[in-house]
Write an enzyme that holds these catalytic residues in place. Structure first.
Site, PDB file in Angstrom:
ATOM      1  N   ASP A   1       0.885  -1.168   0.000  1.00 45.36           N
ATOM      2  CA  ASP A   1       0.000   0.000   0.000  1.00 45.36           C
ATOM      3  C   ASP A   1       0.920   1.214   0.000  1.00 45.36           C
ATOM      4  O   ASP A   1       1.544   1.526   1.027  1.00 45.36           O
ATOM      5  CB  ASP A   1      -0.897  -0.044   1.248  1.00 45.36           C
TER       6      ASP A   1
ATOM      7  N   ASP B   1      -2.920   6.890  -3.325  1.00 42.57           N
ATOM      8  CA  ASP B   1      -3.109   5.862  -2.290  1.00 42.57           C
ATOM      9  C   ASP B   1      -3.478   4.555  -3.000  1.00 42.57           C
ATOM     10  O   ASP B   1      -4.651   4.295  -3.241  1.00 42.57           O
ATOM     11  CB  ASP B   1      -4.215   6.321  -1.330  1.00 42.57           C
TER      12      ASP B   1
ATOM     13  N   HIS C   1     -12.445  -3.440   6.843  1.00 41.16           N
ATOM     14  CA  HIS C   1     -12.305  -1.973   6.875  1.00 41.16           C
ATOM     15  C   HIS C   1     -13.272  -1.353   5.882  1.00 41.16           C
ATOM     16  O   HIS C   1     -14.002  -2.067   5.184  1.00 41.16           O
ATOM     17  CB  HIS C   1     -10.860  -1.554   6.595  1.00 41.16           C
TER      18      HIS C   1
ATOM     19  N   HIS D   1     -12.405   6.126   0.743  1.00 40.83           N
ATOM     20  CA  HIS D   1     -12.407   7.424   1.432  1.00 40.83           C
ATOM     21  C   HIS D   1     -12.040   8.511   0.435  1.00 40.83           C
ATOM     22  O   HIS D   1     -11.506   8.229  -0.635  1.00 40.83           O
ATOM     23  CB  HIS D   1     -11.408   7.404   2.605  1.00 40.83           C
TER      24      HIS D   1
ATOM     25  N   HIS E   1      -6.379  10.517   3.754  1.00 38.96           N
ATOM     26  CA  HIS E   1      -7.777  10.419   4.177  1.00 38.96           C
ATOM     27  C   HIS E   1      -8.271  11.858   4.183  1.00 38.96           C
ATOM     28  O   HIS E   1      -8.150  12.565   5.168  1.00 38.96           O
ATOM     29  CB  HIS E   1      -7.898   9.772   5.563  1.00 38.96           C
TER      30      HIS E   1
ATOM     31  N   TYR F   1      -9.219 -10.640   4.384  1.00 33.21           N
ATOM     32  CA  TYR F   1      -8.135 -10.889   5.327  1.00 33.21           C
ATOM     33  C   TYR F   1      -8.404 -12.192   6.079  1.00 33.21           C
ATOM     34  O   TYR F   1      -9.428 -12.328   6.744  1.00 33.21           O
ATOM     35  CB  TYR F   1      -8.013  -9.694   6.293  1.00 33.21           C
TER      36      TYR F   1
ATOM     37  N   ARG G   1      -5.632  -6.817  -0.574  1.00 33.48           N
ATOM     38  CA  ARG G   1      -6.358  -5.557  -0.800  1.00 33.48           C
ATOM     39  C   ARG G   1      -5.958  -5.047  -2.180  1.00 33.48           C
ATOM     40  O   ARG G   1      -4.796  -5.187  -2.576  1.00 33.48           O
ATOM     41  CB  ARG G   1      -6.011  -4.520   0.285  1.00 33.48           C
TER      42      ARG G   1
HETATM   43  N1  GLY Z   1      -3.146   3.833   2.862  1.00 27.97           N
HETATM   44  C1  GLY Z   1      -4.186   4.031   3.779  1.00 27.97           C
HETATM   45  C2  GLY Z   1      -5.486   3.663   3.250  1.00 27.97           C
HETATM   46  O1  GLY Z   1      -5.553   2.914   2.289  1.00 27.97           O
HETATM   47  O2  GLY Z   1      -6.511   4.105   3.680  1.00 27.97           O
HETATM   48 MN    MN Z   2      -6.949   4.176   1.187  1.00 28.94          MN
HETATM   49 MN    MN Z   3      -3.981   2.652   0.935  1.00 28.07          MN
END
Ligand code: GLY
Ligand code: MN
Ligand code: MN
Length: 448
Positions: A267, A278, A357, A361, A368, A398, A416
């Site tokens: 990530d 991101d 999660h 976002h 974020h 996960y 992910r």
């Molecule tokens: N890298 C943090 C997220 O994916 O929210």
């Molecule tokens: Mn993210």
């Molecule tokens: Mn991320």
């Protein structure tokens, strides 16, 4: 690795920051003042500091990248003024610690009306506040709040000389957050570029990864690719998580050795002129997915593709969550990881047991990013997407190594896949276009 697709690194023209200020001025009432504070340097240890990171709302309004400054916007019936207070020129300090632009050049370069040194604040700000009705500042900025109350006390102390004290304090954060949420053409182009750079970094990681390397060595390759293309910093701490480490959502230790037959979750996103990418990709350490890895990976990928194809003006995160839940629940049932009645499982959002999660976002100056997700503080009612919003879509599954509820073949797999999407008038644009995601594309790139 060179990049043929980047015509030159974008930076925002100063006129963009002036436009941001105009938009805020348009929302301020007549006879009001708004304060914005720059960030301060943060000590890492003793007398060394972390790399400086500007306060993002302050940056949004100025483009100014020195610490400890303050922006004051004054709106009156016939005028709008932007005033900057910043650190003074100081030859000795600059020899040790770096250049400061000083007040004269700052005024010209950043197209501000007046610039003063920080020392001049205590005398000038109370004078500017005399006769002002409303004061805007971020209520959650403790340091700035203290300063504002100090200035107000100074004006109040002079009321017998006829000074008029502001009577209304307004939290400026919701206003600035809403402005930051809708990106301009220039901002979107910058985010397109930082996505391209970050995609190249993920490609480099895929090409270099092999069993026996340490996670931090892959992290270093990613940072190399960011800087090679002009993205000096990572937008957030890079996650390089081999095998079961991928089941720790914010794993940043990056200290383990990569193991043959494991997956590697990365990530990582660069920051360009303050704007973040991101991106997450998950791929096999040895370049070839095992059958269980393939099954789970394809499921997450299908969910991601289905969700993104539904993004257009009017869609909400709630609708996208339903799509993700339906895809993931059906897939987990097909694989025998969930059992029961599909309709019931979808209704009870059974996929959340493994998709632990949020689906995405806002993304922008902050990874974020700011901006409300709901309407009128109603947690049940998601706001509709409008053109210019940028968001991430990041479904995952996960399966921790120590989860004895699941069959052994799935344990230790964490996946992910995360893309960055801009909402357009017609639908959406996927900014993460150059980052391989299909099993075939990844295995082809990693062939050795
Ligand atoms: N890298 C943090 C997220 O994916 O929210
Ligand atoms: Mn993210
Ligand atoms: Mn991320």
């Amino acid at each position: 690795m060179t990049n043929q697709n980047l015509p030159g690194i974008a930076i925002l023209p100063i006129s963009e920051f002036v436009t941001h200020r105009s938009k805020l001025f348009a929302q301020m009432t007549e006879n009001s003042v708004a304060f914005f504070s720059a960030a301060s340097e943060v000590t890492r240890s003793n007398d060394t500091e972390f790399a400086f990171c500007q306060n993002k709302s302050f940056y949004y309004l100025t483009g100014f990248n020195e610490p400890d400054a303050m922006l004051m916007l004054i709106k009156q019936a016939s005028s709008e003024q932007s005033i900057l207070f910043s650190l003074p020129k100081d030859k000795k300090h600059e020899i040790w610690h770096g250049r400061r632009i000083g007040q004269e050049k700052a005024c010209q370069h950043y197209q501000l009306d007046q610039c003063f040194t920080l020392d001049e604040q205590s005398e000038l700000v109370p004078q500017y506040l005399n006769g002002i009705k409303q004061v805007y500042f971020a209520f959650d900025d403790e340091n700035l709040s203290q300063h504002v109350f100090g200035y107000l006390a100074q004006v109040r102390a002079s009321t017998r000389q006829g000074e008029k004290v502001p009577t209304q304090l307004i939290d400026v954060s919701p206003m600035i957050d809403e402005l930051r949420l809708i990106k301009s053409t220039n901002e979107i182009e910058l985010m397109r570029q930082v996505n391209t750079i970050s995609g190249l970094a993920h490609q480099r990681a895929m090409q270099i990864t092999s069993a026996g390397l340490f996670e931090y060595q892959i992290e270093n390759e990613i940072l190399h690719e960011f800087t090679h293309h002009g993205a000096r910093y990572a937008a957030y701490a890079t996650i390089v998580a081999g095998g079961d480490n991928a089941n720790i959502l914010h794993y940043t230790d990056n200290s383990a050795r990569l193991v043959n037959n494991d997956l590697l979750l990365i990530d990582a996103g660069g920051e360009l002129s303050g704007y973040a990418a991101d991106i997450t990709r998950t791929f096999p350490v040895n370049g070839k997915f095992t059958e269980p890895q393939k099954a789970l990976y394809q499921l997450v990928l299908n969910a991601k593709v289905a969700v993104i194809s539904a993004i257009k003006p009017g869609t909400t995160f709630a609708k996208l969550n339903n799509i993700a839940n339906e895809y993931l629940t059906r897939g987990l049932l097909d694989l025998g990881i969930l059992s029961g009645d599909l309709t019931e499982l979808v209704k009870e959002k059974a996929s959340k047991k493994y998709f632990i999660h949020g689906l995405g976002h806002w993304l922008g100056l902050d990874v974020h990013d700011v901006g409300d997700y709901h309407i009128n503080d109603n947690k049940e009612q998601c706001r509709e997407f409008t053109p210019g919003m940028v968001l991430t879509i990041e479904p995952g599954l996960y399966m921790p190594l120590d989860d004895m509820d699941i069959a052994e073949q799935w344990r230790g797999i964490g996946i992910r896949i995360e893309d960055n999407i801009v909402v357009t008038k017609q639908g959406c644009e996927n900014l993460t276009a150059n980052c391989p995601e299909t099993i075939t594309d990844i295995e082809t790139l990693m062939k050795r």
